[in-house]
Structure formats: structure tokens, C-alpha cells
Design an enzyme around this catalytic site. Structure first.
Site, PDB file in Angstrom:
ATOM      1  N   LYS A  52       0.846  -1.202   0.000  1.00  0.00           N
ATOM      2  CA  LYS A  52       0.000   0.000   0.000  1.00  0.00           C
ATOM      3  C   LYS A  52       0.878   1.246   0.000  1.00  0.00           C
ATOM      4  O   LYS A  52       0.602   2.209  -0.709  1.00  0.00           O
ATOM      5  CB  LYS A  52      -0.943  -0.021   1.216  1.00  0.00           C
ATOM      6  CG  LYS A  52      -2.047  -1.052   1.049  1.00  0.00           C
ATOM      7  CD  LYS A  52      -2.762  -1.386   2.335  1.00  0.00           C
ATOM      8  CE  LYS A  52      -3.660  -2.596   2.108  1.00  0.00           C
ATOM      9  NZ  LYS A  52      -4.227  -3.156   3.318  1.00  0.00           N
ATOM     10  N   GLN A  96      -5.114  -2.133   9.497  1.00  0.00           N
ATOM     11  CA  GLN A  96      -4.752  -3.408   8.860  1.00  0.00           C
ATOM     12  C   GLN A  96      -5.189  -4.581   9.752  1.00  0.00           C
ATOM     13  O   GLN A  96      -4.849  -4.623  10.932  1.00  0.00           O
ATOM     14  CB  GLN A  96      -3.225  -3.438   8.620  1.00  0.00           C
ATOM     15  CG  GLN A  96      -2.736  -4.671   7.895  1.00  0.00           C
ATOM     16  CD  GLN A  96      -3.205  -4.726   6.450  1.00  0.00           C
ATOM     17  OE1 GLN A  96      -3.172  -3.751   5.728  1.00  0.00           O
ATOM     18  NE2 GLN A  96      -3.673  -5.901   6.030  1.00  0.00           N
ATOM     19  N   ASP A 119     -11.621   1.527   3.944  1.00  0.00           N
ATOM     20  CA  ASP A 119     -11.598   0.064   3.834  1.00  0.00           C
ATOM     21  C   ASP A 119     -13.021  -0.503   3.770  1.00  0.00           C
ATOM     22  O   ASP A 119     -13.216  -1.667   3.441  1.00  0.00           O
ATOM     23  CB  ASP A 119     -10.854  -0.531   5.035  1.00  0.00           C
ATOM     24  CG  ASP A 119      -9.826  -1.559   4.611  1.00  0.00           C
ATOM     25  OD1 ASP A 119      -9.700  -1.809   3.396  1.00  0.00           O
ATOM     26  OD2 ASP A 119      -9.152  -2.108   5.497  1.00  0.00           O
TER      27      ASP A 119
END
Ligand code: NDP
Length: 283
Positions: A52, A96, A119
Site C-alpha cells: 500500500k 490493517q 476500507d
């Protein structure tokens, strides 16, 4: 004989389009920025965060990382997120997953402002998706799957889509997206009996299970479009959920693993960051 979808080429094109958008925003003084929180020692997570970071750099998107050690508590992570929610320079926040086991994932994800939920895992974001609202962030893997399916000109109306897997991250959201487009959707999971009786009816088959080669050639309808989401590390190799080489004998198109859905997942994240920056600046 079917063909492997050239996802690399799709992503290359989409990245070029996104870079134009980022540059246009920058020329207006708007700098899209992603904040990433890593609270785990999971090696794969560290690799994903690195990917990322690299793609943000490539696209000219700013990125800030919060790497936390195992002494961190749920409230500490929530405090960081609340500061980021208020920080006008931050467009999107990503936590994450998976997190250290002692952390409360639901509390942490719920503390992200849904306006920065790039997300797409916040309950409000998922709820909006469920009722079919357009103005929401679509979680990255399902969004990436739709990018691929749209790009190859998939027709949805009147088609039967079968999704194997019902996770919050992949199975459930992709089922909603396919339903919204007009497909008739069946969701299979570990409690489904005789899965192949469903998969054999699929014009569009999405495998998101996490079991190497669980979908075999005999489970696929001739002419189907197959999306293989699975990433399974077996003896140093990365295998999908579909036995690709044999599936090619019956299907029309299939996403490869590696080099398939994983590539569009990161692209979708950056698309969401740009969308967030635009919305926060009323563009
Ligand atoms: P989860 O483990 O959260 O969910 C797996 C789903 O598969 C569950 O719904 C489970 O059913 C179902 N399942 C498990 N075993 C069977 C079985 N034998 N038959 C039918 N269904 C079964 O995984 P994720 O959704 O997070 O991920 C799925 C795969 O996709 C993994 O390999 C993961 O690594 C990969 N992945 C890839 C991404 C990418 O960017 N390419 C991104 C995210 C994930 P039940 O609900 O009943 O337990």
C-alpha cells in the site's frame, strides 16, 4: 478453452486514470492522504502495508503509518483513530487486519468516522451497501472484483451469481454488489450441503473460501466467468481457491492467482482515498 483475465493490464489502465485525478486534485491544493494503523506482528500484514505504501508513493498519495507494538491497548488505538477523524489533512483511515488478539476489533473499526472509512468495514458503510446506497465506500476486495467484472463487459441481469464464502470482508459485500447489479445471487458457506449443485449453475462464480483448489473443474458451469479470491500459501507457492489450469477447460474467463483480485484490492483502496478527499472538499 477459457482465458485468464489480464488483471495487470486492467490495473495499469486504472492507475493511469487515478493518477490524472490525483494530479487534478493537487493542482487545486487538495492532497489525498491515507493513514494506516498496523497493530499486529502478522508477516502477511506487514507485506500488505508495504504494498500500500509503495502504491501510494507511485500515485502521489500521501501516507502516514502508525506501527504499534503488542503493549498497545484498544483505547490507545481508538484515541489515535479519533485524532485522525478530526485531522483535516487525513482523507482516509485504514486499520490493517488482523489485529493483536487482545484488541477489540469491533470497537476499533467502529471508531473510524464512516466519512474516512476507506476500507469499507464500518457497520454504517456496510449498512448503506446493504440498502443499495451509492454514496458509500465499497470495501476494497469486492470493489476490485466489480472493477474486473465491469471491465470485461460482464452482464449481470438475468445471470446467476454464486458466491462461495460469507465473510464481512469479501463474501457478504460482493453478494450485495452483484445483487444490486441485477444478478440472482446464491451464497454458499461451510454449512452448505452439496456445494457443487449450486456452483454448477453459476454464470458468475466467486470463490472466497481460503482453501486451495476447493473449486474443481467439475463444479464449474461451461462458459462461466470465475473470480478466484483465495490466497493460499502451500509449500512456498500461492494457490487460489480454484484449480485454475483445469478450470480453463470449461470456463470462459477466470482471474489468475497470483496477479488477479489481489492487484485490484490495493487499487480500490487508493480509489477510495481519492473519493474521500473529493467528498471532504465537496467535489
Ligand atoms: P474467511 O475465513 O473470513 O471466510 C471464509 C468463508 O469461506 C466463510 O464464509 C466460510 O464459511 C467459508 N468456507 C470455509 N470452508 C468452506 C468449505 N469447505 N466450503 C464452503 N465454504 C467454506 O476468509 P475471507 O473471506 O477473509 O478470505 C477468503 C479468501 O480470500 C482467503 O484465502 C483470503 O486470503 C483471500 N483474500 C484475498 C484478498 C485479495 O485481495 N485477493 C482479500 C481478502 C481475502 P463459514 O462462514 O460457514 O465459516
Amino acid at each position: 478453452m477459457g482465458e485468464k483475465i489480464n488483471v495487470k493490464e486492467i490495473v495499469k489502465r486504472k492507475k493511469e486514470e487515478l493518477k490524472v485525478e490525483v494530479d487534478a486534485l493537487k493542482s487545486k491544493g487538495i492532497n489525498p492522504k491515507l493513514a494506516v494503523i498496523l497493530a499486529s506482528e502478522d508477516e502477511a500484514s506487514k507485506i500488505y502495508v508495504g504494498k500500500k505504501r509503495k502504491m501510494c508513493e507511485e500515485m502521489g498519495i500521501l501516507q502516514e503509518e502508525f506501527i504499534l507494538d503488542n503493549t498497545v491497548q484498544t483505547q490507545d488505538v481508538v484515541d489515535i483513530i479519533e485524532k485522525l477523524n478530526e485531522d483535516k489533512s487525513v482523507s482516509g483511515i485504514l486499520v490493517q487486519l488482523p489485529l493483536f488478539k487482545h484488541l477489540d476489533m469491533d470497537r476499533i473499526l467502529d471508531s473510524i468516522s464512516y466519512k474516512k472509512d476507506v476500507d469499507g468495514f464500518h457497520p454504517l458503510t456496510l449498512g448503506k451497501l446493504f440498502i443499495g446506497e451509492d454514496e458509500t465506500f465499497i470495501s476494497c476486495t469486492p470493489k476490485g472484483i466489480m472493477t474486473i467484472l465491469d471491465d470485461i463487459g460482464t452482464e449481470y441481469e438475468g445471470k446467476h451469481a454464486v458466491v462461495v464464502g460469507r465473510s464481512r470482508i469479501v463474501g457478504k459485500p460482493i453478494s450485495q454488489l452483484l445483487l444490486k447489479r441485477g444478478a440472482t445471487v446464491t451464497i454458499c458457506h461451510s454449512k452448505t450441503k452439496d456445494i457443487s449443485s449450486f456452483t454448477r449453475q453459476a454464470d458468475i462464480l466467486v470463490a472466497a473460501v481460503g482453501r486451495a483448489h476447493i473449486i474443481t473443474k467439475d463444479m464449474i458451469k461451461p462458459g462461466a466467468i470465475v473470480v478466484d479470491v483465495g490466497i493460499n500459501r502451500i509449500d512456498g507457492k500461492i494457490l487460489g481457491d480454484v484449480d485454475t489450469e483445469n478450470a480453463l477447460e470449461v470456463c470462459d474467463k477466470i482471474t489468475p492467482v497470483p496477479g488477479g483480485v489481489g492487484l485490484t484490492t490495493v487499487l480500490s483502496l487508493l480509489e477510495n482515498v481519492v473519493q474521500a478527499a473529493k467528498e471532504q472538499n465537496n467535489i
